[in-house]
Design an enzyme around this catalytic site. Sequence first.
Site, mmCIF file in Angstrom:
data_model
loop_
_atom_site.group_PDB
_atom_site.id
_atom_site.type_symbol
_atom_site.label_atom_id
_atom_site.label_comp_id
_atom_site.label_asym_id
_atom_site.label_seq_id
_atom_site.Cartn_x
_atom_site.Cartn_y
_atom_site.Cartn_z
ATOM 1 N N LYS A 10 0.841 -1.206 0.000
ATOM 2 C CA LYS A 10 0.000 0.000 0.000
ATOM 3 C C LYS A 10 0.872 1.250 0.000
ATOM 4 C CE LYS A 10 0.616 1.477 4.449
ATOM 5 N NZ LYS A 10 1.328 2.587 4.892
ATOM 6 N N GLY A 103 4.156 -6.682 5.837
ATOM 7 C CA GLY A 103 3.759 -7.735 6.772
ATOM 8 C C GLY A 103 2.240 -7.853 6.846
ATOM 9 N N ASP A 137 -3.303 -2.253 9.713
ATOM 10 C CA ASP A 137 -3.316 -2.154 8.244
ATOM 11 C C ASP A 137 -3.882 -3.404 7.578
ATOM 12 O OD1 ASP A 137 -2.285 0.391 8.013
ATOM 13 O OD2 ASP A 137 -0.207 -0.256 7.748
#
Length: 289
Positions: A10, A103, A137
Amino acid sequence: MKLTMKANAKLNLMLDILSTLPNGYHELFMVMQSVDLADEVTVALTDGDKITLTCSDPHLPTDERNLAYKAAVAFFEHFDLPQQGLSIHIEKHIPQAAGLAGGSADAAAVLRALFVLFQKTPDVRTIAALGAKIGSDVPFCALGGLMLAQHTGTLLSFLPALPIGTFVLVTPEHPVSTAAAYAAFDTAGRVRHPDRRGMLESILNGDADGVCARVNNVFEQFIDVPERVQIKAVMRAHGAKASCMSGSGPTVFGVFETDEAAQAAAEALKREFQNVFVCRAAEQGIEII
Ligand code: ATP
């Protein structure tokens, strides 16, 4: 049975910090875009009840500290299933601790794969709630495209896709700890906030130039990545419509009108930096390969 997933990174087209919450977390306003710089995550069902994880990057943990491993455990817990044997392999392409949520993307890929392998309905709310238990996230990475993330980053709104160009990413060898970045915000004085409303109006009006004019990350006011000035100067010299740090850095991205302009900028940057990537917006966070 096994599945291989593309786990997209992202970028933050906007990152604003509105306040520090009583629990120490931060109230955020982030415009997030998935891009096709991706890890490849393979999940296979195995006999027994052990989860084994392997990773092409020897620096990453392969036990329960890995977010992909945590995702598998969270999935079984959520659906009240006995833990099943799994083998997970991660081919890393997204630089780690780079502000690109690598991650979290791996964790999201494992979640998505398990929904398919265990034939669970991939309901958006369930995916978002489950992802939030792993990391702030992860819900975005599991859904992806262009989204507004608020509160601690797990409160998501879908935004209409808006092709703004081709991205060039540079990740200097300068790891930034996200915790240290927020600590820097907490001790900083005045913060100059970006034009949040203008950003949303530009997106809703399909105004790519308006979006580029408002690309902004407040962490640039607190995080010193010395290479940033040089990277931005090279990007500007090659016609970047915007350039900004992503997340808590150190990755800096530029937006270019054409693939050719992006490639030319990338070639120039590769003379100085090792980790340079050219990528495009992706409509989803996770794709089955
Ligand atoms: P953000 O954009 O949220 O700041 P990031 O890009 O800074 O994320 P990640 O690459 O997601 O950070 O990794 C941050 C930390 O998480 C690393 O220190 C790493 O040891 C740990 N980690 C656990 N699992 C993984 C994984 N599968 N891939 C990368 N890092 C992982």
